[in-house]
Enzyme design. Structure first.
Site, PDB file in Angstrom:
ATOM      1  CG  HIS A 159      -2.033  -1.024   1.090  1.00 10.93           C
ATOM      2  ND1 HIS A 159      -3.289  -0.725   0.611  1.00 10.93           N
ATOM      3  CD2 HIS A 159      -2.050  -2.357   1.330  1.00 10.93           C
ATOM      4  CE1 HIS A 159      -4.037  -1.820   0.599  1.00 10.93           C
ATOM      5  NE2 HIS A 159      -3.305  -2.829   1.028  1.00 10.93           N
ATOM      6  CG  ASP A 367       0.188   9.265   0.252  1.00  5.57           C
ATOM      7  OD1 ASP A 367       0.092   8.090   0.649  1.00  5.57           O
ATOM      8  OD2 ASP A 367      -0.437  10.209   0.745  1.00  5.57           O
TER       9      ASP A 367
HETATM   10  P1  ADQ Z   1      -2.917   6.253   4.455  1.00  7.74           P
HETATM   11  O1  ADQ Z   1      -1.491   6.668   4.584  1.00  7.74           O
HETATM   12  O2  ADQ Z   1      -3.674   6.126   5.706  1.00  7.74           O
HETATM   13  O3  ADQ Z   1      -3.030   4.888   3.615  1.00  7.74           O
HETATM   14  P2  ADQ Z   1      -4.805   7.603   2.526  1.00  7.74           P
HETATM   15  O4  ADQ Z   1      -4.715   6.841   1.256  1.00  7.74           O
HETATM   16  O5  ADQ Z   1      -4.928   9.069   2.302  1.00  7.74           O
HETATM   17  O6  ADQ Z   1      -3.570   7.401   3.495  1.00  7.74           O
HETATM   18  O7  ADQ Z   1      -6.072   7.091   3.298  1.00  7.74           O
HETATM   19  C1  ADQ Z   1      -6.493   7.713   4.463  1.00  7.74           C
HETATM   20  C2  ADQ Z   1      -7.953   7.353   4.728  1.00  7.74           C
HETATM   21  O8  ADQ Z   1      -8.270   7.782   6.039  1.00  7.74           O
HETATM   22  C3  ADQ Z   1      -8.908   8.032   3.763  1.00  7.74           C
HETATM   23  O9  ADQ Z   1      -9.934   7.150   3.411  1.00  7.74           O
HETATM   24  C4  ADQ Z   1      -9.454   9.221   4.571  1.00  7.74           C
HETATM   25  O10 ADQ Z   1     -10.791   9.556   4.292  1.00  7.74           O
HETATM   26  C5  ADQ Z   1      -9.342   8.702   5.986  1.00  7.74           C
HETATM   27  N1  ADQ Z   1      -9.079   9.839   6.871  1.00  7.74           N
HETATM   28  C6  ADQ Z   1      -7.961  10.576   6.945  1.00  7.74           C
HETATM   29  N2  ADQ Z   1      -8.124  11.570   7.852  1.00  7.74           N
HETATM   30  C7  ADQ Z   1      -9.361  11.440   8.329  1.00  7.74           C
HETATM   31  C8  ADQ Z   1     -10.133  12.154   9.291  1.00  7.74           C
HETATM   32  N3  ADQ Z   1      -9.674  13.206   9.930  1.00  7.74           N
HETATM   33  N4  ADQ Z   1     -11.381  11.717   9.541  1.00  7.74           N
HETATM   34  C9  ADQ Z   1     -11.886  10.657   8.891  1.00  7.74           C
HETATM   35  N5  ADQ Z   1     -11.224   9.951   7.975  1.00  7.74           N
HETATM   36  C10 ADQ Z   1      -9.976  10.338   7.706  1.00  7.74           C
HETATM   37  C11 ADQ Z   1      -2.088   3.948   3.039  1.00  7.74           C
HETATM   38  C12 ADQ Z   1      -1.050   4.536   2.084  1.00  7.74           C
HETATM   39  C13 ADQ Z   1      -1.736   5.325   0.991  1.00  7.74           C
HETATM   40  C14 ADQ Z   1      -2.743   4.438   0.258  1.00  7.74           C
HETATM   41  C15 ADQ Z   1      -3.652   3.730   1.243  1.00  7.74           C
HETATM   42  C16 ADQ Z   1      -4.510   2.668   0.539  1.00  7.74           C
HETATM   43  O11 ADQ Z   1      -0.128   5.364   2.804  1.00  7.74           O
HETATM   44  O12 ADQ Z   1      -0.792   5.840   0.052  1.00  7.74           O
HETATM   45  O13 ADQ Z   1      -3.539   5.244  -0.601  1.00  7.74           O
HETATM   46  O14 ADQ Z   1      -2.911   3.060   2.246  1.00  7.74           O
HETATM   47  O15 ADQ Z   1      -3.716   1.785  -0.194  1.00  7.74           O
END
Ligand code: ADQ
Length: 459
Positions: A159, A367
């Site tokens: 991921h 990311d």
């Molecule tokens: P993350 O590093 O956690 O994931 P991301 O892909 O942006 O990053 O996903 C975060 C998730 O958490 C999103 O669905 C978002 O809506 C939720 N989220 C973040 N802040 C929030 C808040 N304050 N309240 C509610 N929800 C919140 C890892 C990798 C990424 C990759 C994903 C999936 O680092 O690059 O995209 O896995 O593979």
């Protein structure tokens, strides 16, 4: 159809009413597991008291899915999760070699917990089960399962980004990671860049032509590698945002300061997400656009994460101080430039906030994909969409060509991008949004899940 076994560090359990857990990936995996009467194994999130060792497995059944959970001892958790996974692999794979804190104890804890997962899982597996392992915490799991005689098809999805060779090679014993991946049948990455970095790492290990037509030969094994960009539950996000637009409570934030336009940032509090540099850029933007003072606000929603790790605590302090400085210097009695919140919000509220924000600021320094970028696009009003400002170093930038792409290390360029987004005419906003939403509707999280499993089934 073979039974599906998913293994990840944490397991997304359904709530007490049996509803699937929140989050697109958990929903897609739960749907695939339900279809295939599957099993989901991982850490329970609980820590054993005192000197008690990790294990054993406890079982739960819900909505046709079987869950197998293990508690971890404090030592295992410290060495494996807070240690090697999050103090070595996470920073290095996000190009923060300076933050890596390698130790032999952490590396051996990582191997020990992977061995434990294999030992606990092996008795639960039948010969024709298909196993899907997730993320950097569990790279050696297939090797450990093979050592126990497991001949099943095993897939792995990363991921986070796969780093360039010179970056990976800073990790002592990095060769174990490459060898570990060779024990899978299918290894999936988010982007072509990750896959080509992986191939380059193998080439630099002396394998002249490691990957041909997606087939990799390395360390005496033949396995497949591919690109599977993760999506979101696009239709559900569109529905939630549409619903939120009609709800009075969610219209409130945009009415709080009449005429004030909002730029939104939503990230875990993590140094890879570029939050400090984003605040610097927003400050520059305001200082070079006097007429925007009092009329634009950055809403930064940032739940704390991994607070046991010093680099995260240092960053929390840094972000809070920067926000305080900008708000202190530029804020007025009835307007704050940066509205900073350290908590999670529910999916409906999040969809509503994305929709009311004129600009989505998604500027990670690095990311794997970044789902927030996709969620922001899916939540927009088709008749009046906002503009996504997106880091070129997020995997999502490969798919979301309608965004304004920025270098997150360049605050002036980011400030100009915010200005461009706020000034953008409706026609252009609609054109850019349409270029992105089509892709998100087609390549949603269910498609990602199906494509990966099809690839693994065909192996
Ligand atoms: P993350 O590093 O956690 O994931 P991301 O892909 O942006 O990053 O996903 C975060 C998730 O958490 C999103 O669905 C978002 O809506 C939720 N989220 C973040 N802040 C929030 C808040 N304050 N309240 C509610 N929800 C919140 C890892 C990798 C990424 C990759 C994903 C999936 O680092 O690059 O995209 O896995 O593979």
């Amino acid at each position: 159809m073979s039974r599906l076994v998913v293994v990840s560090n944490r397991v997304s359990l359904p709530d007490e009413h049996g509803s699937p857990p929140p989050g697109g990936m958990a929903i897609a995996l739960s749907a695939a597991l339900q279809r295939r009467h599957g099993l989901w194994m991982g850490w329970s999130g609980k820590v054993k008291a005192g000197e008690d060792p990790s294990g054993p497995i406890s079982r739960r059944e819900a909505r046709g899915i079987s869950y197998a959970l293990t508690d971890l001892s404090q030592t295992d958790l410290d060495d494996y999760y807070y240690g090697f996974a999050n103090r070595v692999l996470w920073p290095v794979f996000h190009c923060r070699v300076d933050l890596a804190e390698y130790s032999e104890a952490r590396m051996s804890g990582y191997q020990r917990v992977n061995r434990l997962f294999a030992k606990l899982l092996q008795p639960l597996i039948s010969d024709d089960d298909v196993i899907w392992v997730h993320d950097y915490h569990l790279i050696p799991l297939a090797k450990e399962l093979r050592n126990l005689g497991c001949g099943n098809k095993i897939g792995f999805f990363l991921h986070i980004p796969w780093p360039a060779a010179d970056i990976l090679f800073t990790v002592p014993h990095y060769d174990d990671l490459l060898r570990g991946l060779s024990c899978y049948d299918l290894v999936g990455f988010h982007t072509d860049d990750d896959l080509s970095n992986f191939a380059e790492c193998l080439r630099r290990q002396g394998l002249p032509d490691p990957i041909t037509n997606g087939v990799c030969q390395a360390y005496g094994r033949v396995f497949r590698c591919g690109v599977f960009p993760i999506g979101i539950d696009t239709a559900e996000f569109e529905r939630l945002a549409e619903q939120a637009a009609r709800s009075e409570t969610l219209q409130e934030p945009s009415q709080r300061i009449p005429g004030c336009k909002v730029a939104i940032g939503v990230d875990r509090l993590d140094y890879s997400k570029g939050i400090e540099k984003r605040i610097v850029a927003f400050d520059r933007f305001l200082r070079s656009n006097d007429h925007r003072i009092g009329k634009t606000q950055l809403l930064q929603i940032t739940p704390k994460s991994r607070t046991e790790i010093p680099a995260y605590l240092a960053m929390q302090k840094d972000v809070a101080e920067r926000v305080g400085r900008v708000d202190g210097e530029l804020g007025t009695i009835d307007w704050m430039p940066v509205h900073y919140i350290n908590r999670s919000v529910g999916p409906s509220e999040l969809a509503g906030l994305y929709r009311m924000a004129r600009v989505g600021l998604v500027t990670p320094l690095r990311d794997g994909m970044n789902l927030v970028a996709k969620e922001y696009v899916a939540a927009q009003d088709p008749q009046n969409p906002g503009v996504l400002v997106l880091s070129r170093f997020a995997g999502a930038a490969r798919e979301l060509g309608g965004a304004i792409l920025v270098n997150p290390y360049d605050p002036e360029a980011m400030a100009r991008a915010i200005e461009e987004a706020l000034d953008m005419q409706l026609d252009e906003r609609i054109d850019r949004w349409r270029a992105m939403i089509g892709r998100l509707r087609e390549y949603n999280v269910y498609r990602w899940c199906d494509d990966f499993l099809l690839g693994l089934d065909q192996r």
